[in-house]
Motif scaffolding. Structure first.
Motif, PDB file in Angstrom:
ATOM      1  N   MET A   1      26.379 -14.186 -43.734  1.00 53.15           N
ATOM      2  CA  MET A   1      24.526 -14.638 -44.042  1.00 53.15           C
ATOM      3  C   MET A   1      23.686 -13.532 -43.811  1.00 53.15           C
ATOM      4  SD  MET A   1      22.667 -17.851 -42.007  1.00 53.15           S
ATOM      5  CE  MET A   1      24.119 -18.974 -42.352  1.00 53.15           C
ATOM      6  N   LYS A   2      23.124 -12.978 -44.841  1.00 56.24           N
ATOM      7  CA  LYS A   2      22.194 -11.834 -44.754  1.00 56.24           C
ATOM      8  C   LYS A   2      20.829 -12.344 -43.832  1.00 56.24           C
ATOM      9  CE  LYS A   2      19.337 -11.455 -47.889  1.00 56.24           C
ATOM     10  NZ  LYS A   2      18.501 -11.417 -49.519  1.00 56.24           N
ATOM     11  N   GLN A   3      20.544 -11.445 -43.050  1.00 58.47           N
ATOM     12  CA  GLN A   3      19.384 -11.615 -41.993  1.00 58.47           C
ATOM     13  C   GLN A   3      18.684 -10.359 -42.225  1.00 58.47           C
ATOM     14  OE1 GLN A   3      21.447 -13.265 -38.573  1.00 58.47           O
ATOM     15  NE2 GLN A   3      21.694 -15.194 -39.358  1.00 58.47           N
ATOM     16  N   THR A   4      17.325 -10.407 -42.466  1.00 56.74           N
ATOM     17  CA  THR A   4      16.573  -9.293 -42.452  1.00 56.74           C
ATOM     18  C   THR A   4      15.350  -9.405 -41.552  1.00 56.74           C
ATOM     19  OG1 THR A   4      17.228  -8.591 -44.560  1.00 56.74           O
ATOM     20  CG2 THR A   4      15.212  -7.456 -43.966  1.00 56.74           C
ATOM     21  N   LYS A   5      15.010  -8.631 -40.509  1.00 52.64           N
ATOM     22  CA  LYS A   5      14.331  -8.650 -39.673  1.00 52.64           C
ATOM     23  C   LYS A   5      12.837  -8.422 -40.365  1.00 52.64           C
ATOM     24  CE  LYS A   5      12.537  -7.073 -35.020  1.00 52.64           C
ATOM     25  NZ  LYS A   5      12.563  -6.041 -33.793  1.00 52.64           N
ATOM     26  N   MET A   6      11.657  -9.440 -39.937  1.00 51.42           N
ATOM     27  CA  MET A   6      10.565  -9.480 -40.791  1.00 51.42           C
ATOM     28  C   MET A   6       9.429  -9.559 -39.687  1.00 51.42           C
ATOM     29  SD  MET A   6      10.627 -12.868 -42.826  1.00 51.42           S
ATOM     30  CE  MET A   6       9.351 -12.606 -43.593  1.00 51.42           C
ATOM     31  N   ASN A   7       8.094  -9.127 -40.142  1.00 55.16           N
ATOM     32  CA  ASN A   7       6.875  -9.679 -39.465  1.00 55.16           C
ATOM     33  C   ASN A   7       6.405 -10.886 -40.358  1.00 55.16           C
ATOM     34  OD1 ASN A   7       6.789  -7.687 -37.367  1.00 55.16           O
ATOM     35  ND2 ASN A   7       6.272  -6.221 -39.041  1.00 55.16           N
ATOM     36  N   TYR A   8       6.237 -12.170 -39.615  1.00 53.45           N
ATOM     37  CA  TYR A   8       5.856 -13.276 -40.458  1.00 53.45           C
ATOM     38  C   TYR A   8       4.693 -13.736 -39.997  1.00 53.45           C
ATOM     39  CZ  TYR A   8       6.198 -17.518 -42.963  1.00 53.45           C
ATOM     40  OH  TYR A   8       6.084 -18.493 -43.952  1.00 53.45           O
ATOM     41  N   ASP A   9       3.418 -13.992 -40.784  1.00 53.33           N
ATOM     42  CA  ASP A   9       2.202 -14.379 -40.338  1.00 53.33           C
ATOM     43  C   ASP A   9       2.299 -15.811 -39.875  1.00 53.33           C
ATOM     44  OD1 ASP A   9      -0.570 -14.938 -40.026  1.00 53.33           O
ATOM     45  OD2 ASP A   9      -0.846 -14.594 -42.041  1.00 53.33           O
ATOM     46  N   LEU A  10       2.560 -15.948 -38.587  1.00 51.63           N
ATOM     47  CA  LEU A  10       2.497 -17.298 -37.852  1.00 51.63           C
ATOM     48  C   LEU A  10       1.339 -18.356 -38.331  1.00 51.63           C
ATOM     49  CD1 LEU A  10       4.163 -16.495 -34.613  1.00 51.63           C
ATOM     50  CD2 LEU A  10       5.106 -16.953 -36.702  1.00 51.63           C
ATOM     51  N   SER A  11       0.268 -17.811 -38.645  1.00 58.21           N
ATOM     52  CA  SER A  11      -0.930 -18.397 -38.786  1.00 58.21           C
ATOM     53  C   SER A  11      -0.782 -19.278 -40.023  1.00 58.21           C
ATOM     54  CB  SER A  11      -2.380 -17.596 -38.867  1.00 58.21           C
ATOM     55  OG  SER A  11      -2.261 -16.734 -40.025  1.00 58.21           O
ATOM     56  N   THR A  12      -0.135 -19.110 -40.735  1.00 61.82           N
ATOM     57  CA  THR A  12       0.312 -19.882 -42.115  1.00 61.82           C
ATOM     58  C   THR A  12       1.186 -21.016 -41.947  1.00 61.82           C
ATOM     59  OG1 THR A  12       2.244 -18.613 -42.715  1.00 61.82           O
ATOM     60  CG2 THR A  12       0.172 -17.606 -43.436  1.00 61.82           C
ATOM     61  N   LEU A  13       1.730 -21.048 -40.640  1.00 60.93           N
ATOM     62  CA  LEU A  13       2.516 -22.262 -40.306  1.00 60.93           C
ATOM     63  C   LEU A  13       1.615 -23.570 -39.905  1.00 60.93           C
ATOM     64  CD1 LEU A  13       5.559 -20.427 -38.608  1.00 60.93           C
ATOM     65  CD2 LEU A  13       5.200 -21.340 -41.003  1.00 60.93           C
ATOM     66  N   PRO A  14       2.418 -24.676 -40.020  1.00 60.38           N
ATOM     67  CA  PRO A  14       1.748 -25.922 -39.406  1.00 60.38           C
ATOM     68  C   PRO A  14       1.716 -25.842 -37.796  1.00 60.38           C
ATOM     69  CG  PRO A  14       3.204 -26.695 -41.114  1.00 60.38           C
ATOM     70  CD  PRO A  14       3.437 -25.116 -40.930  1.00 60.38           C
ATOM     71  N   THR A  15       0.533 -26.162 -37.160  1.00 66.12           N
ATOM     72  CA  THR A  15       0.412 -25.993 -35.776  1.00 66.12           C
ATOM     73  C   THR A  15       1.774 -26.769 -35.103  1.00 66.12           C
ATOM     74  OG1 THR A  15      -0.676 -27.923 -35.607  1.00 66.12           O
ATOM     75  CG2 THR A  15      -1.935 -25.774 -35.729  1.00 66.12           C
ATOM     76  N   SER A  16       2.221 -27.619 -35.582  1.00 64.77           N
ATOM     77  CA  SER A  16       3.285 -28.445 -34.950  1.00 64.77           C
ATOM     78  C   SER A  16       4.587 -27.641 -34.543  1.00 64.77           C
ATOM     79  CB  SER A  16       3.759 -29.847 -35.580  1.00 64.77           C
ATOM     80  OG  SER A  16       4.126 -29.264 -36.958  1.00 64.77           O
ATOM     81  N   LEU A  17       4.664 -26.528 -35.631  1.00 65.14           N
ATOM     82  CA  LEU A  17       5.728 -25.521 -35.485  1.00 65.14           C
ATOM     83  C   LEU A  17       5.626 -24.325 -34.524  1.00 65.14           C
ATOM     84  CD1 LEU A  17       6.709 -25.259 -39.131  1.00 65.14           C
ATOM     85  CD2 LEU A  17       7.979 -25.942 -37.632  1.00 65.14           C
ATOM     86  N   LEU A  18       4.278 -24.290 -33.964  1.00 66.53           N
ATOM     87  CA  LEU A  18       4.075 -22.942 -33.344  1.00 66.53           C
ATOM     88  C   LEU A  18       4.725 -22.931 -31.857  1.00 66.53           C
ATOM     89  CD1 LEU A  18       0.252 -22.493 -34.030  1.00 66.53           C
ATOM     90  CD2 LEU A  18       2.321 -21.287 -35.290  1.00 66.53           C
ATOM     91  N   PRO A  19       5.006 -23.958 -31.459  1.00 66.34           N
ATOM     92  CA  PRO A  19       5.677 -23.889 -29.786  1.00 66.34           C
ATOM     93  C   PRO A  19       7.287 -23.344 -30.102  1.00 66.34           C
ATOM     94  CG  PRO A  19       4.623 -25.966 -30.085  1.00 66.34           C
ATOM     95  CD  PRO A  19       4.536 -25.392 -31.461  1.00 66.34           C
ATOM     96  N   TYR A  20       7.844 -23.659 -31.473  1.00 66.83           N
ATOM     97  CA  TYR A  20       8.986 -23.196 -31.599  1.00 66.83           C
ATOM     98  C   TYR A  20       9.238 -21.654 -31.863  1.00 66.83           C
ATOM     99  CZ  TYR A  20      10.087 -28.022 -31.760  1.00 66.83           C
ATOM    100  OH  TYR A  20      10.067 -29.649 -31.320  1.00 66.83           O
ATOM    101  N   VAL A  21       8.079 -21.260 -32.512  1.00 69.77           N
ATOM    102  CA  VAL A  21       8.265 -19.869 -33.189  1.00 69.77           C
ATOM    103  C   VAL A  21       7.437 -18.792 -32.214  1.00 69.77           C
ATOM    104  CG1 VAL A  21       8.429 -20.816 -35.268  1.00 69.77           C
ATOM    105  CG2 VAL A  21       6.191 -20.040 -34.646  1.00 69.77           C
ATOM    106  N   ASN A  22       6.447 -19.308 -31.473  1.00 72.12           N
ATOM    107  CA  ASN A  22       5.883 -18.135 -30.838  1.00 72.12           C
ATOM    108  C   ASN A  22       6.699 -17.427 -29.715  1.00 72.12           C
ATOM    109  OD1 ASN A  22       3.238 -18.584 -31.572  1.00 72.12           O
ATOM    110  ND2 ASN A  22       2.763 -20.268 -30.223  1.00 72.12           N
ATOM    111  N   GLY A  23       6.407 -16.018 -29.868  1.00 72.57           N
ATOM    112  CA  GLY A  23       7.239 -15.183 -29.118  1.00 72.57           C
ATOM    113  C   GLY A  23       8.638 -14.739 -29.674  1.00 72.57           C
ATOM    114  N   ALA A  24       9.306 -15.450 -30.659  1.00 68.85           N
ATOM    115  CA  ALA A  24      10.511 -15.360 -31.153  1.00 68.85           C
ATOM    116  C   ALA A  24      10.519 -14.158 -32.332  1.00 68.85           C
ATOM    117  CB  ALA A  24      11.078 -16.682 -31.964  1.00 68.85           C
TER     118      ALA A  24
END
Length: 243
Positions: A1-24
């Motif tokens: 399974m290909k996995q490439t580290k990336m910088n993702y703009d978290l501000s584009t995500l629904p706020t309901s997802l932020l607790p899961y992705v912040n700091g990850a």
């Protein structure tokens, strides 16, 4: 399974997802142009799939059904915002079927693929959210192929098992060839076993670049429940698809 580290703009995500992705730490693990798949490596490993609005609901519901049978990841959140679907799931431990460790033992891999499909096809259909999958699958074929199959009458599908719908090696997660779970379950439902069998044969041919291991797959699944006409029927549908 290909996995490439990336910088993702978290501000584009629904706020309901932020607790899961912040700091990850976020990795791109996409394998299809129809959806972006992100590995969220935080306090736990999660997968976030992003696709066009209302295209991931089937996967969300099939995951929930299969998770009850310990065959799929748990769906943590599903939402639609700004014309996009977001589906967050737990990560299934293990590696997909095209990992080097599996591909280097093709006979064992083909047999495992057959055994794991048999397990899927033996779970109860009660509570499955999608029925009559064979009729839907026929509509995916080209119009010419639909007409041919309906006119020939060589095989009549029987929808009596839970099918995966896209039964290919990358969608089977294993550890030392033991099944950990299935992913990309959005095409599943109650259907004809030969659809999954045809896809399994297609995947072995595509990924191993030979049909030498087809018999191992079919033997492991169990010949007594296989109708060659059924495999031909669904193989013709697959061959007509525009990948």
């Amino acid at each position: 399974m290909k996995q490439t580290k990336m910088n993702y703009d978290l501000s584009t995500l629904p706020t309901s997802l932020l607790p899961y992705v912040n700091g990850a730490t976020i990795y791109d693990s996409s394998s299809s142009p129809q959806a972006k798949t992100l590995l969220i490596d935080g306090s736990e490993r999660l997968f976030l799939k992003i696709a066009a609005a209302h295209t991931l609901e089937r996967e969300y519901r099939m995951n929930a059904f299969l998770h009850q049978h310990e065959l799929a990841p748990a769906s943590l959140l599903y939402t639609t915002e700004q014309q996009q679907d977001y589906l967050l799931t737990t990560a299934v431990a293990g590696e997909d079927g095209v990992a080097d460790a599996f591909m280097q033992q093709p006979e064992r891999l083909a047999a495992a693929l057959g055994n794991h499909l048999r397990r899927l096809h033996t779970i109860p259909v009660d509570g499955c959210p999608y029925a009559h999958r064979s009729a839907d699958i026929l509509l995916e074929a080209s119009p010419a192929m639909q007409a041919e199959l309906q006119a020939s009458g060589d095989y009549t599908p029987v929808d009596d098992v839970i099918i995966h719908g896209d039964y290919c090696l990358p969608n089977v997660i294993m550890n030392n060839f033991e099944l950990c779970g299935f992913i990309d379950n959005g095409d599943g439902g109650i259907g004809d076993r030969h659809h999954d069998l045809a896809w399994g044969l297609w995947s072995l041919q595509f990924n191993l670049e030979t049909d030498r291991y087809h018999e191992h797959f079919l033997d492991a699944y169990g010949r007594k429940d296989i109708d060659e006409k059924g495999i031909v029927y669904f193989s013709r549908i697959i061959d007509s698809l525009d990948f």
